[in-house]
Design an enzyme around this catalytic site. Sequence first.
Site, mmCIF file in Angstrom:
data_model
loop_
_atom_site.group_PDB
_atom_site.id
_atom_site.type_symbol
_atom_site.label_atom_id
_atom_site.label_comp_id
_atom_site.label_asym_id
_atom_site.label_seq_id
_atom_site.Cartn_x
_atom_site.Cartn_y
_atom_site.Cartn_z
ATOM 1 N N GLN A 124 64.103 94.026 69.018
ATOM 2 C CA GLN A 124 65.281 94.888 69.032
ATOM 3 C C GLN A 124 66.325 94.522 67.964
ATOM 4 O O GLN A 124 66.897 95.403 67.311
ATOM 5 C CB GLN A 124 65.915 94.833 70.427
ATOM 6 C CG GLN A 124 66.829 95.973 70.730
ATOM 7 C CD GLN A 124 67.271 95.977 72.196
ATOM 8 O OE1 GLN A 124 68.392 96.294 72.486
ATOM 9 N NE2 GLN A 124 66.397 95.601 73.103
ATOM 10 N N SER B 162 75.600 91.301 76.813
ATOM 11 C CA SER B 162 74.456 92.183 77.024
ATOM 12 C C SER B 162 74.024 92.732 75.674
ATOM 13 O O SER B 162 74.860 93.147 74.860
ATOM 14 C CB SER B 162 74.837 93.326 77.963
ATOM 15 O OG SER B 162 73.694 94.109 78.232
ATOM 16 N N GLU B 163 72.712 92.731 75.432
ATOM 17 C CA GLU B 163 72.186 93.024 74.097
ATOM 18 C C GLU B 163 72.643 94.372 73.534
ATOM 19 O O GLU B 163 72.711 94.557 72.322
ATOM 20 C CB GLU B 163 70.655 92.969 74.114
ATOM 21 C CG GLU B 163 70.015 94.029 74.999
ATOM 22 C CD GLU B 163 68.516 93.811 75.201
ATOM 23 O OE1 GLU B 163 68.048 92.691 74.984
ATOM 24 O OE2 GLU B 163 67.830 94.767 75.588
ATOM 25 N N ASN B 164 72.969 95.312 74.462
ATOM 26 C CA ASN B 164 73.404 96.629 73.995
ATOM 27 C C ASN B 164 74.876 96.669 73.598
ATOM 28 O O ASN B 164 75.489 97.736 73.610
ATOM 29 C CB ASN B 164 73.080 97.705 75.031
ATOM 30 C CG ASN B 164 73.562 97.364 76.431
ATOM 31 O OD1 ASN B 164 73.565 96.202 76.818
ATOM 32 N ND2 ASN B 164 73.973 98.358 77.184
ATOM 33 N N SER C 197 75.662 93.139 67.771
ATOM 34 C CA SER C 197 75.297 92.451 69.005
ATOM 35 C C SER C 197 74.209 91.402 68.749
ATOM 36 O O SER C 197 74.254 90.291 69.286
ATOM 37 C CB SER C 197 74.802 93.480 70.032
ATOM 38 O OG SER C 197 74.457 92.841 71.235
#
Lengths: 225, 225, 227, 227
Positions: free
Chosen positions: A103, C55-57, C97
């Site tokens: 990601q 949080s990765e988002n 992030s």
Amino acid sequence: MKNKKRDSIPAALEAVQDGDTVFFGGFGTGGVPIALIKGLTDKKLSGLTIVSNNAGAGHNTIATLLQSGAVKKVICTFPYSRGSVIFNDLYHSGKIELELVPQGTLAERMRAGGSGLGGFLTPTGLGTEIAEGKPHIDVDGKTYVLEKALRADIALIKAHNVDLRGNLTYRLAARNFNPVMAMAAEYTIAQVSAEVPLGEIDPESVHTPGVYVDTYVIDKGEYDE
Amino acid sequence: MKNKKRDSIPAALEAVQDGDTVFFGGFGTGGVPIALIKGLTDKKLSGLTIVSNNAGAGHNTIATLLQSGAVKKVICTFPYSRGSVIFNDLYHSGKIELELVPQGTLAERMRAGGSGLGGFLTPTGLGTEIAEGKPHIDVDGKTYVLEKALRADIALIKAHNVDLRGNLTYRLAARNFNPVMAMAAEYTIAQVSAEVPLGEIDPESVHTPGVYVDTYVIDKGEYDE
Amino acid sequence: MKNIPLPIDRLLSRDSIAKRLAVDLQPDWVVNLGIGMPTLTTKYVKAEQDIVFHSENGIIGMGPPPPAESQDDDLRDAGKNFCTLIPGAALVHHADSFSLARGGRLDCAILGAFQVAANGDLANWRLPGDPTGNIGGAMDIATGAKEVFAMMTHVNKNGEPKLTEKLTYPATALSCVTRVFTDMAVISVTDDGYLLEETAPGISAEEVQFHTDAKLKVAANLRDIAA
Amino acid sequence: MKNIPLPIDRLLSRDSIAKRLAVDLQPDWVVNLGIGMPTLTTKYVKAEQDIVFHSENGIIGMGPPPPAESQDDDLRDAGKNFCTLIPGAALVHHADSFSLARGGRLDCAILGAFQVAANGDLANWRLPGDPTGNIGGAMDIATGAKEVFAMMTHVNKNGEPKLTEKLTYPATALSCVTRVFTDMAVISVTDDGYLLEETAPGISAEEVQFHTDAKLKVAANLRDIAA
């Protein structure tokens, strides 16, 4: 001033063509340009490469697009989920290609593409299947994997507010991939919740400068379920 | 909550040591942490490597620091100006080293350093003196120069507002190098104009998240001329 | 070695693992939570620890789940669960992030695992039989965090040890796991391999060793997990 | 070739060069301005062109200089002159500003030059005798912009041509300049070298050629600069 506003989802999607590589913003339920993806499905294109965090689930928008046969390749980080039945079927029957990307590497590849860079050296994936076949480069005694920049023909993104110049803000965690996708596409199409007068978005708080937005359309809810 | 606030410039600068590499935020008159740089000069350190867009002019803060003999090397984009007399003298008499870096490459090297990357491939400098001796890498038929990430021991930055967690906002074009410097230093020290209550900075409009800020000090003007 | 059955009645619950792990989070740490079991940790972190959850988002300063009437589709965690923001939170885009995740400002990541090796190698994205898997943010986060705490059952559904000498599953990241929290034990990964430091009440070092596919050194002050 | 003196009384003023150049900026272009002479261009751009000026220090949508009472040290252009923001401007940090410059969204850069070569190579950061020079943002911007307009005097202070066959000064970027605006002429850089398209009123193609160190093709419709 260039008129970037379109009055309907089909008009906003006019630039998308068969064979295009298309970014889809969003992560989970935040920042997904649902109306644009549904409009894209209605357009009945073929040979698309789509880039998105997930590969659809159940019969949601991305799954429905996949089922329509418009997509030849998916680039994503997390293809499998409890409900990713349509992707699974297409992938296992060889009807769709998959490129699996970590990601952070995916987001950074887009940012590099949007920044005119050719790629970057990351420690992510070192010693794993993801790094196989990719150049390994040592810098100051540490080994990195060379990952290439990623650009698309089209970015479909979702934002909260827009002004006449196309400046965008995002709500909360709906920001996610949208800003880097806007940067890295030849042509960026934004689905927005509301238009505000020019000057109302504080220049210090613009999330995506209007120079990255080619077209925007206000989501009137006609593609809601 | 960790107390990041210091009551004086000398207290804020406690972590800086002889031989450190130090980032100085600012571009022109915007976002330069003048009080911190003056405090650093008063600290009478030696062997510093400083990284800044310019190399000082007249008897301004950076020029005075150079004149004090604390600096062994300058990394910058624009060393010469009408008034850069002190830098010129030191450089021409071999008392100071210079590493000249294109401005976009300098900002990107910091961002890479702050992002855990080893470097990136840029078209900037290709075919020029700047690219000599650096690896050249082809990606999809195009040649790029490999530039290495840049980190520092200390970042001295200037911001507008701060809250208890160290979240920062910048005014107008005073933002410039400050956010990427905050990301890329082992220890970031912010000189700020004002402290605001926790929660007053809109989470959607934070420019530098507090996780990147180790210490802050409110500029009370005691280092103004 | 004679067969030692899995002490099913003495295994820690998921909540007990989370409660034990929460104690190891140092005050003011910036901590990333993987999806699944790791998210339970938030229930056991004390206010005075003042952990900043990432949080990765793009959420820095994630707070607990909201009441139903305040749920917002634009504010969910990496596992798609509704969440909130703590005072002084900040929101960033995905590239920023992951700059945080890889860039050295993440004190700890708590991740689920399929396998952990005695040198700290982690496998959590693909089972050997699967044609593909799910990477998500795990590779970047495991690579970048200063400490990686693996949180998992001690054996898999087939009863096979998940702590092994070397990975037999595809790796997520090499030499990254620093401590393992399971339903049987707390085990540190040292330069010398696994060090068994704590066991679940009523479970012996021999039992843990039998269900581990690598040599465990046993800490001189081996103690019960305070669950 | 016999000596042709520089037609000093017919050379365009800096303002006249800027006025001519401004005409070539297409509506809605995003344009970066180098320091020095290029900044004069803003005086001659018409409101209906709606140019979005980019300044390397993170300003997208830079407006004209403010009245003295509104000058703000936090709002200056790349040359350190006070500036303003147009409605709908955006501010970004330095890395994001140069992402824009290199990333293909800059329609044009207007840069000063020490030398331009017939293949579009640009030199504007260091004179051969200098031990070092000033790069600033020029290398990134010249590399990234779709069009690079060089804006300069036709000859240097010693009377030597600045338009040459090949660079003899250190290069800023290769094959980047698309058009040259001088006090004598407007010259395009084509795959075939220089194309002389316009001359200052009263200056002949022969005069321009004499003060140029490379072969000029002359456009069939060679015309006077409307200054």
